[in-house]
Structure formats: C-alpha cells, structure tokens
Design an enzyme around this catalytic site. Sequence first.
Site, PDB file in Angstrom:
ATOM      1  N   HIS A  40     -14.606  66.680  11.778  1.00 11.90           N
ATOM      2  CA  HIS A  40     -13.696  66.955  12.898  1.00 11.90           C
ATOM      3  C   HIS A  40     -14.341  68.048  13.743  1.00 11.90           C
ATOM      4  CE1 HIS A  40     -10.186  67.659  15.316  1.00 11.90           C
ATOM      5  NE2 HIS A  40     -10.183  68.923  14.960  1.00 11.90           N
ATOM      6  N   ASP A  50      -8.468  62.247  15.530  1.00 10.03           N
ATOM      7  CA  ASP A  50      -9.646  61.680  16.190  1.00 10.03           C
ATOM      8  C   ASP A  50      -9.555  60.145  16.187  1.00 10.03           C
ATOM      9  OD1 ASP A  50     -10.829  64.350  16.369  1.00 10.03           O
ATOM     10  OD2 ASP A  50     -10.980  64.176  14.200  1.00 10.03           O
TER      11      ASP A  50
HETATM   12  P1  NAX Z   1      -1.226  78.454  15.191  1.00  9.63           P
HETATM   13  O1  NAX Z   1      -2.121  79.607  15.427  1.00  9.63           O
HETATM   14  O2  NAX Z   1      -0.120  78.172  16.151  1.00  9.63           O
HETATM   15  O3  NAX Z   1      -0.561  78.599  13.745  1.00  9.63           O
HETATM   16  C1  NAX Z   1      -1.284  78.914  12.611  1.00  9.63           C
HETATM   17  C2  NAX Z   1      -0.326  79.558  11.621  1.00  9.63           C
HETATM   18  O4  NAX Z   1      -1.028  79.713  10.393  1.00  9.63           O
HETATM   19  C3  NAX Z   1       0.142  80.944  12.056  1.00  9.63           C
HETATM   20  O5  NAX Z   1       1.547  81.019  11.918  1.00  9.63           O
HETATM   21  C4  NAX Z   1      -0.571  81.864  11.074  1.00  9.63           C
HETATM   22  O6  NAX Z   1       0.171  83.037  10.782  1.00  9.63           O
HETATM   23  C5  NAX Z   1      -0.696  80.966   9.856  1.00  9.63           C
HETATM   24  N1  NAX Z   1      -1.726  81.395   8.898  1.00  9.63           N
HETATM   25  C6  NAX Z   1      -2.933  81.961   9.142  1.00  9.63           C
HETATM   26  N2  NAX Z   1      -3.547  82.255   7.988  1.00  9.63           N
HETATM   27  C7  NAX Z   1      -2.730  81.852   6.995  1.00  9.63           C
HETATM   28  C8  NAX Z   1      -2.807  81.903   5.585  1.00  9.63           C
HETATM   29  N3  NAX Z   1      -3.857  82.458   4.966  1.00  9.63           N
HETATM   30  N4  NAX Z   1      -1.791  81.394   4.870  1.00  9.63           N
HETATM   31  C9  NAX Z   1      -0.712  80.861   5.475  1.00  9.63           C
HETATM   32  N5  NAX Z   1      -0.559  80.809   6.816  1.00  9.63           N
HETATM   33  C10 NAX Z   1      -1.571  81.290   7.563  1.00  9.63           C
HETATM   34  O7  NAX Z   1      -2.202  77.196  15.017  1.00  9.63           O
HETATM   35  P2  NAX Z   1      -1.866  75.643  15.158  1.00  9.63           P
HETATM   36  O8  NAX Z   1      -1.993  75.242  16.573  1.00  9.63           O
HETATM   37  O9  NAX Z   1      -0.614  75.342  14.423  1.00  9.63           O
HETATM   38  O10 NAX Z   1      -3.152  75.023  14.405  1.00  9.63           O
HETATM   39  C11 NAX Z   1      -3.358  75.208  13.027  1.00  9.63           C
HETATM   40  C12 NAX Z   1      -4.752  74.770  12.612  1.00  9.63           C
HETATM   41  O11 NAX Z   1      -4.951  73.388  12.869  1.00  9.63           O
HETATM   42  C13 NAX Z   1      -5.881  75.476  13.346  1.00  9.63           C
HETATM   43  O12 NAX Z   1      -6.864  75.875  12.391  1.00  9.63           O
HETATM   44  C14 NAX Z   1      -6.437  74.397  14.254  1.00  9.63           C
HETATM   45  O13 NAX Z   1      -7.790  74.620  14.579  1.00  9.63           O
HETATM   46  C15 NAX Z   1      -6.242  73.187  13.396  1.00  9.63           C
HETATM   47  N6  NAX Z   1      -6.290  71.866  14.055  1.00  9.63           N
HETATM   48  C16 NAX Z   1      -6.882  70.842  13.401  1.00  9.63           C
HETATM   49  C17 NAX Z   1      -6.923  69.556  13.901  1.00  9.63           C
HETATM   50  C18 NAX Z   1      -7.565  68.443  13.148  1.00  9.63           C
HETATM   51  O14 NAX Z   1      -7.647  67.340  13.701  1.00  9.63           O
HETATM   52  N7  NAX Z   1      -8.060  68.610  11.924  1.00  9.63           N
HETATM   53  C19 NAX Z   1      -6.331  69.256  15.229  1.00  9.63           C
HETATM   54  C20 NAX Z   1      -5.334  70.259  15.673  1.00  9.63           C
HETATM   55  C21 NAX Z   1      -5.665  71.686  15.368  1.00  9.63           C
HETATM   56  O15 NAX Z   1      -6.565  72.170  16.335  1.00  9.63           O
END
Ligand code: NAX
Length: 326
Positions: A187, A159
């Site tokens: 966020h 952000d």
């Molecule tokens: P993806 O869905 O591509 O990847 C997430 C991965 O996490 C998957 O491989 C899944 O199997 C794994 N996972 C789920 N639960 C788990 C657990 N208990 N232990 C270990 N691994 C686990 O998501 P991606 O685009 O990589 O985004 C990841 C996260 O970042 C999401 O929650 C998203 O909302 C968040 N974001 C946060 C941002 C921020 O500024 N704070 C910005 C970017 C993003 O949107």
Amino acid sequence: SKPAQRIAISGAAGQIAYSLLFRIANGDLLGKDQPVILQLLDLPQAQAAVKGVVMELEDCAFGLLQDIIITDDPKIAFKDADFVLLVGARPRSKGMERKDLLSANAEIFTVQGRALNEVASRKVKILVVGNPANTNAYIAMKSAPDLPQKNFTSMMRLDHNRALSQLAAQSGQSITDIEKIIVWGNHSPTMYPDFRFATVNGASLTQMINDETWNRKVFMPTVAKRGTAVIEARGVSSAASAANAAIDHMRDWVLGSNGRWVTMGVPSTGAYGIPKELLYGFPVTTANGEYTLVSDLEIDAFSRERMDLARQELLEEQNGVKHLLG
Ligand code: NAX
C-alpha cells in the site's frame, strides 16, 4: 439470538474510526443478526474524544450494539477479541524521516502484537490499516508467535476498490460485473494494479479497454496516487472510503467472497517469488472464514518488474525494523 462477537478497534478517536464504528454497529460487517461488542483503544490523550464518539454511538440506538469498552491498554482492548482492526498508527510529522516513522510504528505494533498473542481469541482475525500497513502487520505477526500467521492481514482493499472503480468508468461496464482484478504488493506508490485477467460477464476486460498506454500512463498512476488526490481535494486523508474498504475486507474474509477475487495483504508462503512471511497484496478468494491464494497466474516481464519493485520496498521496510523484533 447469537452470542455477541468482540471487535477491537485501535485509533478509535480518529477519522477512519468515525466512519467505521457506526457501520460496524449497524451490522455492515458481520450481518444484521449478529450482536457486537466494541472494544475501543486509543492513546491516553484521546480518551475524552473516544468518550464523545461513544456518546454518539449510544445516540444511534443500534440494536446490535451490546456493549462498548473504552481503554488505552491494548491488553484490555484485545481481550478475547474475535476481530481486531488496527487503525491507529503514528502519522508522519513535519521533518520526520521515513526510518523514524518506521521505528515509531514498529514500537507500537510490537506492543500490540504481544498483547494480541497474550489475550486475543486464538481464532482472531486481524486487519492492519495504520500505515505502513504491510510492515506494521508483519511486526505484529512476528510479535505474536502463538497465533497462526494467517490470522494477520493488511489492507490493500482500498487500492483494489479504487482500481475497480476506475476500470468501470473507463470501460463503461458496471462495477458488479467486473471480476478478477488484483493490486499486487505494497500500500504505497509501488503498488501494481493489474487487470490482465479481468473479466466482464466472462469476457476479457483487457480486450474491451485495449489501450496499454492508458493502463501504464493513466490507470496505474491514478490508482497509486488516489490517496494524495483525496488529500489535495479534501485537506485530510481518505476516511469513509478507507472504513468502507476495511469492512469489505473483513466481511469477505468472514462471510466469503463467493468465488470473486479480492486483494488482501497476507503473509507470503513463497508464491510468485515473494519471500516467505512478507505481508504482500495478493489475489485471494475467501470461504468458510479462510482465504485461499489465487495461484499459478502467468507473470509476464512487465508484471515481474512491478511486483519485484514492491517486494524490494517491503524488504527494505522490514530490514529497517528487524533490530526491534526480539
Ligand atoms: P487519525 O490521525 O485521524 O487517527 C488516528 C488515531 O490513532 C488517533 O486517534 C490516534 O490518537 C490513534 N493512535 C495513534 N497511536 C496509537 C496507538 N499506539 N494506539 C492506539 N491508538 C493510537 O488517522 P486516520 O485518518 O483515522 O488514519 C489512520 C491510519 O490509517 C493512518 O496510519 C493512515 O495512514 C492509515 N490509512 C491506511 C490506508 C490503507 O489503505 N491501508 C488508507 C487510509 C489511511 O490513510
């Protein structure tokens, strides 16, 4: 050469990790002279995909990448970790209520917080990226009573970087010359990007832009809705820019911000009327591996209103998961 640092990353099969891991292995986080060991965590059903990513990491032949561990067990992933990037989280699925999303993530971050408490380095630096990032970080922190609370942070840097880029474009100034911007709060759409104190080579950016209507009607909503705009354009959420922000956050925390203000989600100590322990986006400077809050900034009526909106939202998120914390 230096002893390797252990960096644990959850969500290793996901799209943010697909950028993040390669940049870390390339030395973008800790520097070109610091060997690293990657400790990759993902769910059991994602292990094959993680192995594929590891094949690609091997195929880059990174000189700094000393070892890679793959696991679905947080206690193995976090063992002796110096840095932990909690990227994996439960995404919102169709028809899922907000409170169900909060609870699902609260369970994940309770387990991971306990594992960190048990096995991570006592000096571990933790960044939570997975959403709702601030509340997930709060849960992990509360589940790890033996670790200092200041070791837990959440990602507001994307952000912050989005705001910086919009301000540079509007003012015609270069990104590297703009200092002292802040994104207060959560966020989420309640975030408050604030450039009242911003300077360009010492001169006031507010005076250069001099357009309060642009600030409120264009700048603030553009920054807050940028994630949605990227999803609409790309079909999937921000990944490379999120990985970049995670690296910026961690690198500045470790190597120092040289006096520049950066936004980090950190546990409040009560400053600016934000309740203690709430993970909230604040302006900080960093040096010698520690962050210091930029304190005593003047908060006008409009800012107070915006900052309280995020505070309220975070308190509600916190109340929604309190019963799950032991
Ligand atoms: P993806 O869905 O591509 O990847 C997430 C991965 O996490 C998957 O491989 C899944 O199997 C794994 N996972 C789920 N639960 C788990 C657990 N208990 N232990 C270990 N691994 C686990 O998501 P991606 O685009 O990589 O985004 C990841 C996260 O970042 C999401 O929650 C998203 O909302 C968040 N974001 C946060 C941002 C921020 O500024 N704070 C910005 C970017 C993003 O949107």
